[in-house]
Enzyme design. Structure first.
Site, PDB file in Angstrom:
ATOM      1  CG  HIS A  15      23.611   6.716  10.500  1.00  0.00           C
ATOM      2  ND1 HIS A  15      24.600   6.865   9.674  1.00  0.00           N
ATOM      3  CD2 HIS A  15      22.262   6.888  10.677  1.00  0.00           C
ATOM      4  CE1 HIS A  15      23.366   7.496   8.874  1.00  0.00           C
ATOM      5  NE2 HIS A  15      21.940   7.632   9.494  1.00  0.00           N
ATOM      6  NE  ARG A  29      -5.783 -13.845  18.128  1.00  0.00           N
ATOM      7  CZ  ARG A  29      -6.865 -13.930  17.128  1.00  0.00           C
ATOM      8  NH1 ARG A  29      -6.175 -15.769  16.501  1.00  0.00           N
ATOM      9  NH2 ARG A  29      -6.705 -13.158  15.852  1.00  0.00           N
ATOM     10  CG  ASN A  32      -2.228   0.365   1.042  1.00  0.00           C
ATOM     11  OD1 ASN A  32      -2.604   1.955   0.404  1.00  0.00           O
ATOM     12  ND2 ASN A  32      -3.133   0.607   1.144  1.00  0.00           N
TER      13      ASN A  32
HETATM   14  C1  LIG Z   1      -2.792  -4.893   3.357  1.00  0.00           C
HETATM   15  C2  LIG Z   1      -3.181  -2.992   3.416  1.00  0.00           C
HETATM   16  O1  LIG Z   1      -3.482  -2.652   3.028  1.00  0.00           O
HETATM   17  S1  LIG Z   1      -3.889  -3.580   5.297  1.00  0.00           S
HETATM   18  C3  LIG Z   1      -4.981  -1.770   5.256  1.00  0.00           C
HETATM   19  C4  LIG Z   1      -4.206  -1.321   6.824  1.00  0.00           C
HETATM   20  N1  LIG Z   1      -4.868  -2.312   7.809  1.00  0.00           N
HETATM   21  C5  LIG Z   1      -4.318  -2.049   9.287  1.00  0.00           C
HETATM   22  O2  LIG Z   1      -2.921  -2.046   9.402  1.00  0.00           O
HETATM   23  C6  LIG Z   1      -4.989  -3.006  10.368  1.00  0.00           C
HETATM   24  C7  LIG Z   1      -3.453  -3.512  11.316  1.00  0.00           C
HETATM   25  N2  LIG Z   1      -4.461  -4.800  11.590  1.00  0.00           N
HETATM   26  C8  LIG Z   1      -4.520  -4.807  12.958  1.00  0.00           C
HETATM   27  O3  LIG Z   1      -3.154  -4.671  13.942  1.00  0.00           O
HETATM   28  C9  LIG Z   1      -5.114  -5.867  13.871  1.00  0.00           C
HETATM   29  O4  LIG Z   1      -5.755  -4.996  15.143  1.00  0.00           O
HETATM   30  C10 LIG Z   1      -4.538  -7.081  13.865  1.00  0.00           C
HETATM   31  C11 LIG Z   1      -4.496  -7.976  12.858  1.00  0.00           C
HETATM   32  C12 LIG Z   1      -2.712  -7.119  14.978  1.00  0.00           C
HETATM   33  C13 LIG Z   1      -4.722  -8.125  15.306  1.00  0.00           C
HETATM   34  O5  LIG Z   1      -6.801  -8.563  15.054  1.00  0.00           O
HETATM   35  P1  LIG Z   1      -6.801  -8.931  16.404  1.00  0.00           P
HETATM   36  O6  LIG Z   1      -6.507 -10.397  15.894  1.00  0.00           O
HETATM   37  O7  LIG Z   1      -8.979  -9.182  16.135  1.00  0.00           O
HETATM   38  O8  LIG Z   1      -7.155  -8.455  17.891  1.00  0.00           O
HETATM   39  P2  LIG Z   1      -7.765  -7.652  18.500  1.00  0.00           P
HETATM   40  O9  LIG Z   1      -8.324  -6.612  18.509  1.00  0.00           O
HETATM   41  O10 LIG Z   1      -9.042  -8.764  19.518  1.00  0.00           O
HETATM   42  O11 LIG Z   1      -6.954  -7.722  19.693  1.00  0.00           O
HETATM   43  C14 LIG Z   1      -6.335  -8.144  20.664  1.00  0.00           C
HETATM   44  C15 LIG Z   1      -5.368  -7.077  21.748  1.00  0.00           C
HETATM   45  O12 LIG Z   1      -4.345  -6.810  21.518  1.00  0.00           O
HETATM   46  C16 LIG Z   1      -4.650  -4.879  20.952  1.00  0.00           C
HETATM   47  N3  LIG Z   1      -3.594  -5.081  19.688  1.00  0.00           N
HETATM   48  C17 LIG Z   1      -4.510  -5.274  18.448  1.00  0.00           C
HETATM   49  N4  LIG Z   1      -3.828  -4.963  17.633  1.00  0.00           N
HETATM   50  C18 LIG Z   1      -2.772  -4.004  18.024  1.00  0.00           C
HETATM   51  C19 LIG Z   1      -1.946  -3.109  17.725  1.00  0.00           C
HETATM   52  N5  LIG Z   1      -1.717  -2.924  16.169  1.00  0.00           N
HETATM   53  N6  LIG Z   1      -1.016  -2.590  18.164  1.00  0.00           N
HETATM   54  C20 LIG Z   1      -1.237  -2.671  19.790  1.00  0.00           C
HETATM   55  N7  LIG Z   1      -1.951  -3.383  20.154  1.00  0.00           N
HETATM   56  C21 LIG Z   1      -2.950  -4.251  20.161  1.00  0.00           C
HETATM   57  C22 LIG Z   1      -5.279  -4.831  20.856  1.00  0.00           C
HETATM   58  O13 LIG Z   1      -6.045  -3.564  21.650  1.00  0.00           O
HETATM   59  C23 LIG Z   1      -6.027  -6.458  22.067  1.00  0.00           C
HETATM   60  O14 LIG Z   1      -5.639  -5.680  23.228  1.00  0.00           O
HETATM   61  P3  LIG Z   1      -5.778  -6.311  24.503  1.00  0.00           P
HETATM   62  O15 LIG Z   1      -7.040  -7.939  24.570  1.00  0.00           O
HETATM   63  O16 LIG Z   1      -5.283  -6.339  26.177  1.00  0.00           O
HETATM   64  O17 LIG Z   1      -7.665  -5.272  24.891  1.00  0.00           O
END
Ligand SMILES: CC(=O)SCCNC(=O)CCNC(=O)[C@H](O)C(C)(C)COP(=O)(O)OP(=O)(O)OC[C@H]1O[C@@H](n2cnc3c(N)ncnc32)[C@H](O)[C@@H]1OP(=O)(O)O
Length: 243
Positions: free
Chosen positions: A116, A184, A86
């Protein structure tokens, strides 16, 4: 510092002089070619692929960067088949960057193979050292993910948005945070139903993205639809993006 060995030094992890002529020239060349690639956005994809073939160390089939893609040298980057990045991807390839098949990058992903020098005098003199980065097959890096030098991401792993990855990650995990830690494992099996998208939104999505990816599937989880992309491999078999 090793000025004579040039890229051999940078690729082997030795300290090298980042300001040496060989690097300055290679950097200018990469900037010009990436500008050309970005300008060709929306044009014939074959022309864009030709620029990537010239710029990068090796590329597979169907490589696509949204604008603007930037890299430092290009020649140290190796990408497998069916890659999509992207907007605003930055690959600093003093060391080598190996990207597998069926890899997805969200917006503003950065991979930085070079540090560096720690010593201030060496730093001012252009001292740098690089360590290779490897991204396994079927990896998805979320938006704004930063990968530091020396990291390997195991195949089928997902890195959450905004993560800073300082150490290698195993296969088939979801990892998040700064510093990035495993949240996980990816173990669940999801049953899918495949059918054609018909709404305006999905038709638009199909026209823009699905040619690079493959087919869309939908799963009703009880209270919401989950949209998943299934990609076609070279030999025509379905390949799941997410399990
Ligand atoms: C190809 C493209 O263009 S992609 C488009 C761009 N999209 C993105 O970048 C979105 C990326 N998605 C994420 O970051 C998602 O959060 C994922 C896929 C990593 C995880 O999704 P899920 O498995 O559904 O996790 P869920 O939302 O249940 O969160 C679980 C825990 O992790 C934490 N968590 C989830 N994502 C993040 C993150 N990016 N950073 C830090 N903590 C996070 C949540 O706060 C939650 O914490 P808690 O248990 O203390 O409440």
């Amino acid at each position: 510092m090793n000025e004579l060995l040039g890229f051999e030094a940078s690729k082997s992890g030795e300290m090298y002089n980042d300001l040496a002529t060989v690097f300055m020239r290679a950097r200018q060349r990469a900037v010009k070619l990436t500008q050309q690639y970005n300008r060709l956005y929306g044009e014939d994809e074959e022309k864009r692929m030709a620029v990537l073939n010239d710029l990068l160390g090796s590329v597979g089939e169907t490589i696509f960067f949204e604008p603007d893609f930037r890299c430092e040298f290009g020649k140290n980057i190796h990408i497998g088949d069916r890659f999509y990045a992207n907007f605003d991807c930055i690959l600093l390839d003093g060391g080598e960057i190996f990207i597998g098949d069926d890899v997805l990058f969200g917006p503003r992903v950065g991979i930085f193979t070079t540090n560096h020098a720690i010593d201030a005098t060496e730093q001012a003199a252009g001292g740098c050292y690089s360590k290779n980065v490897t991204i396994g097959d079927d990896v998805w890096l979320g938006a704004n993910v930063t990968i530091n030098q020396g990291v390997t991401i195991g195949k089928n792993t997902i890195v959450g948005s905004g993560s800073v990855v300082t150490k290698s990650l195993p296969e088939s995990v979801i990892a998040v945070g700064n510093p990035c830690r495993v949240l996980r494992e990816i173990t669940e099996k999801i049953k899918r139903t495949t059918f054609s998208a018909r709404s305006n939104f999905l038709n638009g999505f199909e026209q823009t993205l699905v040619p690079f990816y493959g087919k869309l599937t939908f799963e009703w989880s009880g209270d919401q639809w989950q949209i998943t992309v299934i990609r076609l491999t070279k030999i025509g078999h379905m390949k799941r993006l997410r399990r």
